[in-house]
Design an enzyme around this catalytic site. Sequence first.
Site, short mmCIF file in Angstrom:
data_model
loop_
_atom_site.label_atom_id
_atom_site.label_comp_id
_atom_site.label_asym_id
_atom_site.label_seq_id
_atom_site.Cartn_x
_atom_site.Cartn_y
_atom_site.Cartn_z
N SER A 69 33.93 51.99 25.30
CA SER A 69 34.76 53.54 24.90
C SER A 69 34.32 54.46 25.87
O SER A 69 33.44 54.33 26.42
CB SER A 69 34.70 53.84 23.43
OG SER A 69 33.63 54.17 23.00
N LYS A 70 34.89 55.66 25.52
CA LYS A 70 34.38 56.91 26.33
C LYS A 70 33.09 57.07 26.41
O LYS A 70 32.47 57.48 27.32
CB LYS A 70 35.19 58.09 25.60
CG LYS A 70 36.64 58.47 26.19
CD LYS A 70 36.58 59.47 27.36
CE LYS A 70 37.68 59.45 28.04
NZ LYS A 70 37.64 58.82 29.43
#
Length: 497
Positions: free
Chosen positions: A254-255
């Site tokens: 994820s980010k």
Amino acid sequence: MGKQIRVRFAPSPTGALHIGGARTAYFNWLFARQQKGTFVLRIDDTDRARSTEASYQQILDSLRWLGIGWDEGPDVGGTFGPYRQSERIDVYRTYLEQLKATDHIYPCFCTAEQLQAEREEAQRKGRAPRYSGRCRHIPREEADRRIEAGEAHVYRLRVSEAGETTVRDLIRGDVVFQNSEIDDFIIWKADGTPTYHFASCVDDAAMEISHVIRAEEHLSNTPRHVALFQAFGVEVPLFAHVPMILAPDRSKLSKRHGATSVSEYREAGILPEALVNYLLLLGFSPGEDKEIVSRDEAVQLFQLDRVTKHAAIYDVKKLEWLNAHYFRSQSPDAVVAKLWPTWVESGYVRADEVDRSTIAWIRTVTEFVLSRSRNWTDVMDGVRPYFAKVNTYDAKGVQKQFSGQDVPHRLRLVADRLQTVAPFTTVVIERAFRELIEELQVKGGELIHPTRLALTGMTVGPGLFDVMALLGREASVQRLNAAADLIERGELVNLQK
Ligand code: GLU
């Protein structure tokens, strides 16, 4: 002749193209190129609310930047178009009518409340939620009458409860699902539009897709898709579900693990060659510890049945390493051409420079710096000491290297010695410099470090003798004397950084 190989990449334009999608696209592309097949780009924009034009454009841009081109697609057309699901409603209606005619589907009038109650009951009994089949046996005439009367309804596929469905997967082998796990799922929504499953399978059938290569997360949907292909009466494509990509701690990528979209990598200075090479390594091992694999080589090497079943671990260090490799392999001329406008702006070079020896020198400096760079920042930082006057000095360096009584004198001695060096090349400079060290009876570092600081303003950098040779005699001498003056006059105070 065997069956035509046709594969597709079918992104939903609901955001940027992420590393997982890019890898799926690349694997499809590699397979198509190797098998002399056709690579189709299809846009899965049935979800009108979440699909955007900006995302569509960005996905196409990212693919082009990566060098992953398609033979058929929304912009280039092709015999099986249109290639955006939002433009294919007529095709879906035709297949819907066909499935009605063959009685593979039935209208379902169950209300949201009824379905909710069923789900809750399943939960209470600890069973997986599953449509009960309440509307399965409504007689045709009754169903027609209710539809006629305007009663809201969806269409569901009749899925046989007995037996099993086998998904033929080229990565995982045969994956067998019990039909009891699959319910009569919805293929057509009450608002008159197809569900994702239906649109996807209609397109794969209509576009004569031979191999569906896609992310592992779709594997659980695949028995439904097999049931749909069977209902259409077409050959079921072969599948290849590529493994998930996990973060180093095995959590979902994820980010917070940094850049994950192709455009972010691009902005961060990652080269497309490096990124596609990295994508290949996410789930595929080229063998013999080989890691540097160009697109062309990958076309030769790639084998779907050698893609791993287990998750691939995202490793930013590996990507950076590959990027450094590809970065350094760029042609110095291309780098000069690319950075020229920036260098003009920074006052490093003259916009109208025509002097051949100056241009040759700029190229030599660039080549030298490039061979030691991992990215554009490295190149920009690396060329600065050559192209710009030194007007600041590393503060810690000043404290440490410029504080000795003898430093100005020594810098001048180095400058004087450089006047005698001929030819002014790395080897000869080094010889002269070492002689001076001997004569002064100092440690090498006592002369090398202040010299470097005087020449570049920095305490670290490439080999000092290379630096001098590149700078040339005149600039080297001038910088050494200038630093000596500044130290003696105590004027370094404001020049420290
Ligand atoms: N639109 C789907 C996705 O982006 C494609 C699934 C498939 O390849 O069948 O995940």
